[in-house]
Design a protein around this motif. Structure first.
Motif, mmCIF file in Angstrom:
data_model
loop_
_atom_site.group_PDB
_atom_site.id
_atom_site.type_symbol
_atom_site.label_atom_id
_atom_site.label_comp_id
_atom_site.label_asym_id
_atom_site.label_seq_id
_atom_site.Cartn_x
_atom_site.Cartn_y
_atom_site.Cartn_z
ATOM 1 N N ASN B 232 18.149 116.726 -29.063
ATOM 2 C CA ASN B 232 17.014 115.885 -28.707
ATOM 3 C C ASN B 232 16.124 116.483 -27.628
ATOM 4 O O ASN B 232 15.085 115.923 -27.308
ATOM 5 C CB ASN B 232 17.505 114.507 -28.246
ATOM 6 N N PRO B 279 21.457 113.387 -35.066
ATOM 7 C CA PRO B 279 22.125 112.616 -34.006
ATOM 8 C C PRO B 279 22.493 111.201 -34.437
ATOM 9 O O PRO B 279 23.515 110.674 -33.982
ATOM 10 C CB PRO B 279 21.119 112.603 -32.854
ATOM 11 N N LEU B 280 21.677 110.586 -35.313
ATOM 12 C CA LEU B 280 22.012 109.223 -35.758
ATOM 13 C C LEU B 280 23.309 109.225 -36.569
ATOM 14 O O LEU B 280 24.132 108.323 -36.441
ATOM 15 C CB LEU B 280 20.878 108.623 -36.596
ATOM 16 N N TYR B 283 26.020 109.439 -34.244
ATOM 17 C CA TYR B 283 26.146 108.155 -33.546
ATOM 18 C C TYR B 283 26.906 107.136 -34.383
ATOM 19 O O TYR B 283 27.857 106.515 -33.911
ATOM 20 C CB TYR B 283 24.755 107.629 -33.205
ATOM 21 N N PHE B 284 26.498 106.991 -35.655
ATOM 22 C CA PHE B 284 27.140 105.962 -36.471
ATOM 23 C C PHE B 284 28.571 106.335 -36.833
ATOM 24 O O PHE B 284 29.405 105.456 -37.039
ATOM 25 C CB PHE B 284 26.311 105.683 -37.732
ATOM 26 N N PHE B 290 30.978 108.131 -28.873
ATOM 27 C CA PHE B 290 29.583 108.396 -28.528
ATOM 28 C C PHE B 290 29.230 107.669 -27.230
ATOM 29 O O PHE B 290 28.585 108.241 -26.340
ATOM 30 C CB PHE B 290 28.654 107.923 -29.641
ATOM 31 N N ILE B 291 29.663 106.412 -27.139
ATOM 32 C CA ILE B 291 29.376 105.641 -25.927
ATOM 33 C C ILE B 291 29.962 106.346 -24.714
ATOM 34 O O ILE B 291 29.319 106.504 -23.686
ATOM 35 C CB ILE B 291 29.936 104.210 -26.055
ATOM 36 N N ILE B 294 27.737 109.463 -23.877
ATOM 37 C CA ILE B 294 26.479 109.285 -23.149
ATOM 38 C C ILE B 294 26.729 108.698 -21.768
ATOM 39 O O ILE B 294 25.990 108.970 -20.838
ATOM 40 C CB ILE B 294 25.444 108.425 -23.904
ATOM 41 N N THR B 295 27.799 107.914 -21.608
ATOM 42 C CA THR B 295 28.072 107.398 -20.266
ATOM 43 C C THR B 295 28.469 108.553 -19.357
ATOM 44 O O THR B 295 28.033 108.637 -18.222
ATOM 45 C CB THR B 295 29.202 106.351 -20.297
ATOM 46 N N ALA B 298 25.376 110.795 -18.646
ATOM 47 C CA ALA B 298 24.189 110.175 -18.079
ATOM 48 C C ALA B 298 23.795 110.802 -16.753
ATOM 49 O O ALA B 298 22.626 110.840 -16.401
ATOM 50 C CB ALA B 298 24.418 108.689 -17.889
ATOM 51 N N LEU B 299 24.759 111.323 -16.041
ATOM 52 C CA LEU B 299 24.455 111.893 -14.731
ATOM 53 C C LEU B 299 23.733 113.221 -14.854
ATOM 54 O O LEU B 299 23.176 113.714 -13.895
ATOM 55 C CB LEU B 299 25.739 112.077 -13.929
#
Lengths: 305, 301
Positions: B232, B279-280, B283-284, B290-291, B294-295, B298-299
């Motif tokens: 992305n 990426p979708l 994701y699915f 995935f969660i 990205i958590t 995120a930093l």
């Protein structure tokens, strides 16, 4: 003969021993050097550049604070700082909405996984795509504005992207759409971490749920919120792609933000020293903000224990 | 908490606990469903627009289903759309993205996992210093190191190549990835590492035989985070790539911004979908991982 053979095999063994003993340190060295050269070295280089007269090429003529004076007089830079503040405030909305959605999900058992998936998918796509889709939705003749006019609201105006005093709202809306799901996930994790006994206690005591959230749960989740503030501010400082895809800084520079201004200085306008001065100011803003957040965090944790 | 002492005497009365209010539960569901629709609208609009012809788009019914759905815009976007430099569509950008992604994924994960392992499981003298340096690095905004990085990559003769883009992605990922790996490996019981060392296990031997078999999950999480992040990315690709090496996102942006005259939104939306699909899909398919990705990521900043 014997002595020679020993010497010949001795050297590799010594090297092997060296690698064996120092392997952990050697494994750390590349990252250490990268941090020093590419992060700290580059930062110092940029700061130094901001005091020079560099235009298209680096030029080491020292000019003192002239570039900073130039920045102060540049209305576009001022606008970009204003937009940074506006974007940071506006994107707080994704935290508020994310928290509300997390609370609702916490109180609702049906379709939790489905809702989570729908709220979070924008996070998986590029900000270029986010910007492009919202540019399309904001298209005055064919997008949302036209849709509502077709519904009978003849004078409906929703042309945020084309009006200079509203364009930032359009960008913020797209950014909120993109990141709300993420803050929902963070808040959900925070809510799950709260002891079930707290809820049981409130029920027996007959305290209403709304009051519980406001007076007990939100204060308990303060560290989740602090993390969110840090991430939101990083997002505001980084905001670049979404501007490129949605407005390219327009109309008339009214959606320019600091990252966009600096990158534009470096790549299109070819004024290295001014870009360096801008990025130095940005670095100082970021450092000041994180210093405050870090102190608040420290004080809160001290009080906790 | 605060209330606990006062009510502790009442805890033996479970019948007093009122049942959850079913009305508010229904309301919560309705609000959630409403927001789900709002969040899904852009994806829906993307898909239906990409299946329409320009004549149909000019009618202005943005939410209407396509009358004659056709994949023509998708075909044009993939094979023929002009990006100002070439008219080869998005497919070259797709392969460039793959070419950027594979080396940077390999380099960043290898370097950071080994460094994180050294920091977590071995005594390294500069370990603590490095950790605090990395924390500062993670907060340095990219624009301030951007120009020096251009100069350094130019000096190394990798500026404006896809490998140069990979190297910059690796550099940008190292601080956060190293911290993630270090935190994860610290949670592995130190007895395991000690036992391996007593058995004569060396640095890399222990890493491959003891540590790696224990960490498939963190590897997947980091891989998801890196793949979506790099796929992305736009700024690094456009700054450090060139016309032959631009990733898909840059290609997409060029297609939408260089056209003069009619803005062919069906092709733009098809191109956006094509760029979003990899990426979708991840994701699915990956859900919770995935969660976590990205958590954890995120930093990265």
């Amino acid at each position: 003969m014997v002595g020679q053979r020993l010497e010949a095999t001795d050297r590799p063994v010594r090297w092997q021993r060296f690698f064996h003993v120092n392997a952990p340190t050697l494994a750390v060295v590349p990252v250490f050097l990268i941090a020093l050269c590419f992060y700290f070295g580059s930062t110092i280089w940029s700061v130094v550049m901001s005091f020079t007269a560099s235009k298209i090429f680096p030029d080491m003529t020292f000019v003192g604070l002239r570039q900073y004076a130039r920045l102060l007089n540049d209305s576009l830079w001022f606008l970009s700082l204003q937009n940074l503040a506006l974007f940071a405030l506006g994107s707080l909305f994704s935290l508020v909405l994310g928290f509300v959605l997390a609370v609702l999900l916490d109180n609702n058992t049906a379709g939790e996984g489905f809702f989570r998936t729908v709220y979070l998918y924008p996070m998986a796509v590029s900000l270029i795509i986010t910007g492009l889709v919202w540019q399309w939705l904001f298209n005055p003749g064919l997008g949302l504005q036209q849709f509502f006019r077709d519904l009978g609201l003849k004078d409906f105006v929703f042309n945020w992207i084309g009006e200079k005093d509203k364009v930032m709202y359009a960008i913020i809306l797209a950014a909120v759409w993109q990141s709300t799901g993420f803050y929902m996930v963070l808040c959900s994790a925070g809510l799950k971490g709260i002891d079930g006994e707290v809820w049981q206690a409130s029920r027996i005591d007959g305290i209403s749920k709304a009051r519980m959230y406001w007076e007990v749960i939100i204060p308990m989740m303060k560290f989740t919120f602090i993390t969110s503030f840090v991430l939101l501010s990083i997002g505001a400082v980084k905001a670049y792609d979404i501007i490129v895809a949605m407005t390219n800084g327009g109309p008339g520079g009214h959606s320019v933000m600091p990252s966009y201004y600096i990158v534009d200085m470096y790549t299109n306008r070819r004024f290295i020293a001014l870009g360096a001065a801008g990025s130095t100011v940005l670095l100082m803003i970021v450092a000041a903000f994180f210093l405050v957040i870090g102190l608040v965090n420290l004080v809160l944790r001290k009080r906790e224990s | 908490m605060r209330i606990a002492p006062e009510i502790s005497s009442l805890i033996a009365l479970p019948n007093r606990i009122p049942p959850k209010n079913p009305v508010s539960k229904g309301a919560a569901f309705l609000v959630l469903a409403g927001f789900a629709v709002l969040f899904a609208v852009p994806l829906y609009v993307m898909i239906v627009t990409s299946l329409k012809s320009m004549d149909e788009i000019r009618l202005g019914h943005i939410f209407a289903l396509p009358i004659n759905p056709s994949l023509e815009a998708w075909d044009t976007a993939w094979n023929k759309a002009s990006s100002g430099f070439t008219s080869a569509g998005l497919k070259s950008g797709f392969w460039n993205s793959v070419l950027i992604l594979v080396p940077s994924l390999f380099m960043s994960v290898t370097i950071s996992s080994i460094c994180g392992y050294a920091l977590a499981c071995w005594n390294v003298k500069i370990g603590n210093l490095l950790l605090s340096l990395l924390l500062v690095c993670a907060f340095i905004p990219f624009p301030i190191i951007m120009y020096p990085l251009i100069k350094i990559t130019a000096f190394l003769h990798i500026y404006s190549t896809s490998f140069g883009v990979s190297v910059v992605h690796t550099i940008l990922a190292l601080p956060i990835l190293t911290m993630i790996f270090r935190n994860f490996f610290s949670s592995i019981p130190s007895d395991l590492v000690k036992a391996a060392r007593v058995d004569g296990g060396r640095f890399f031997g222990t890493f491959f035989h003891v540590i790696l078999p224990l960490s498939p999950n963190i590897m997947i999480v980091v891989a998801i985070m890196q793949i979506t992040g790099i796929w992305n990315d736009f700024l690094v690709g456009i700054t450090f790539g060139n016309v032959q090496a631009f990733p898909m996102t840059v290609n997409l942006n060029n297609i939408t911004q260089t056209q003069i005259g009619v803005r062919t939104y069906n092709i733009y939306m098809a191109a956006a979908m094509l760029t979003a699909i990899p990426p979708l899909v991840i994701y699915f398919l990956s859900g919770k991982l995935f969660i976590r990705g990205i958590t954890a990521g995120a930093l990265k900043g």
